[in-house]
Write a protein that holds these residues in place. Sequence first.
Motif: not given
Length: 148
Positions: A29-30, A35-40
């Motif tokens: 993944l990019s 980062s977005e998945r971690l944040h979510r």
Amino acid sequence: MDKLDQKLLKLLQKNSRMSISDLSKELALSRPSVSERLHRLQEKGVIEEFTARVSLPAVGRDILLIIQVSGLKVSPQEFESMVKQKEDIIECHRVTGDVSYFLKVAVANMERMRILIDSLMPYGTINTSTVLASPVPYRYTLPQDFSE
């Protein structure tokens, strides 16, 4: 939570210091997607914190105990307030059944063990077991339906 989120959780539980770049490579993944998945996952409370798992013997706590507390002589709130102040108690679980609490305790020596047990005795009936070995000291946790 999809399979990529679950794989991300598995990777982080193995090594919470993995960089976003390394996670990105592992998950194909990019970096922004990772980062977005971690944040979510953090926002949803799935990831509670990032921490280090410390070897108890390496920090001088060679004796691991499981203490059962039953016949509580004070309110659960008073007992829980007290155990939160005891640094040798590394986990405390209120449970159902004949026993009210299970405490996981790590002490440096027999004297610390005696002092802690003596301090707990006014609160209820204390039953102490010394851990001889831990065949499952820690297990990575994923949703029940995850298979790989």
